[in-house]
Design a protein around this motif. Structure first.
Motif, PDB file in Angstrom:
ATOM      1  N   ASP A   1      47.460  88.989  52.584  1.00 27.18           N
ATOM      2  CA  ASP A   1      48.849  89.229  52.986  1.00 27.18           C
ATOM      3  C   ASP A   1      49.776  88.182  52.369  1.00 27.18           C
ATOM      4  O   ASP A   1      49.334  87.267  51.663  1.00 27.18           O
TER       5      ASP A   1
ATOM      6  N   GLN B   1      45.446  95.175  49.792  1.00 30.71           N
ATOM      7  CA  GLN B   1      44.506  95.577  50.828  1.00 30.71           C
ATOM      8  C   GLN B   1      43.324  96.243  50.142  1.00 30.71           C
ATOM      9  O   GLN B   1      43.477  96.825  49.066  1.00 30.71           O
TER      10      GLN B   1
ATOM     11  N   GLN C   1      42.496  92.173  53.617  1.00 28.40           N
ATOM     12  CA  GLN C   1      43.756  92.095  52.894  1.00 28.40           C
ATOM     13  C   GLN C   1      44.061  90.670  52.483  1.00 28.40           C
ATOM     14  O   GLN C   1      43.523  89.724  53.058  1.00 28.40           O
TER      15      GLN C   1
ATOM     16  N   SER D   1      36.613  95.880  55.198  1.00 26.07           N
ATOM     17  CA  SER D   1      37.975  96.022  54.708  1.00 26.07           C
ATOM     18  C   SER D   1      38.701  94.717  54.958  1.00 26.07           C
ATOM     19  O   SER D   1      38.254  93.887  55.759  1.00 26.07           O
TER      20      SER D   1
ATOM     21  N   HIS E   1      47.603  98.093  46.073  1.00 24.80           N
ATOM     22  CA  HIS E   1      48.249  96.980  45.362  1.00 24.80           C
ATOM     23  C   HIS E   1      49.527  97.520  44.733  1.00 24.80           C
ATOM     24  O   HIS E   1      49.500  98.596  44.119  1.00 24.80           O
TER      25      HIS E   1
END
Length: 147
Positions: free
Chosen positions: A22, A70, A20, A18, A48
């Motif tokens: 940012d 993410q 992201q 997982s 999103h």
């Protein structure tokens, strides 16, 4: 990453994970793109524009590189992302931002066209030379904007 004209292609195979993009990472980018993410095998959970979606094998997720996101991969995943400059699609598709954050179906409409196009170009990259790169990129963009 492979650049063909204005378009870039990124192929990725990864194990469950997982992550992201940012706001800080987004702010470091020097170019703005729309990403057409083709799931070739597996699935990806994506957050999103404050929405959660799941893209499965054959489906295409449409995202905006200027917005945070993410993701989570529950299983091994194979994907290809086609990055198109935002300015290009915004000139061609007036309502392009309405596609952002959506999953295009695998077997019909624009999703089927994008799926076939990304798959074919990925399979043929080693056979493209010189002007055929530019022609392939232009044909890809035409398919997307007029599909």
């Amino acid at each position: 990453m492979k650049r063909i004209g204005e378009v870039q292609f990124v192929h990725c195979t990864c194990d469950p994970c997982s992550g992201q993009r940012d706001s800080a990472e987004v702010a470091r980018d020097t170019e703005e793109y729309y990403g057409l993410l083709l799931i070739q095998k597996g699935s990806e959970l994506i957050r999103h524009r404050n929405s959660d979606v799941i893209a499965h094998t054959g489906e295409v997720f449409f995202w905006d590189s200027t917005l945070p996101l993410q993701f989570a991969l529950p299983d091994r995943l194979k994907k290809t992302t086609m990055f198109i400059p935002k300015t290009h699609l915004q000139r061609q598709l007036i309502h392009v931002d309405e596609l952002v954050g959506t999953v295009l179906p695998a077997r019909t409409g624009l999703g089927a066209l994008v799926n076939a196009n990304i798959t074919t170009i990925g399979d043929q990259l080693q056979n493209l030379t010189g002007d055929s790169y530019t022609l392939a990129a232009n044909l890809s963009l035409e398919l997307i904007t007029f599909g």
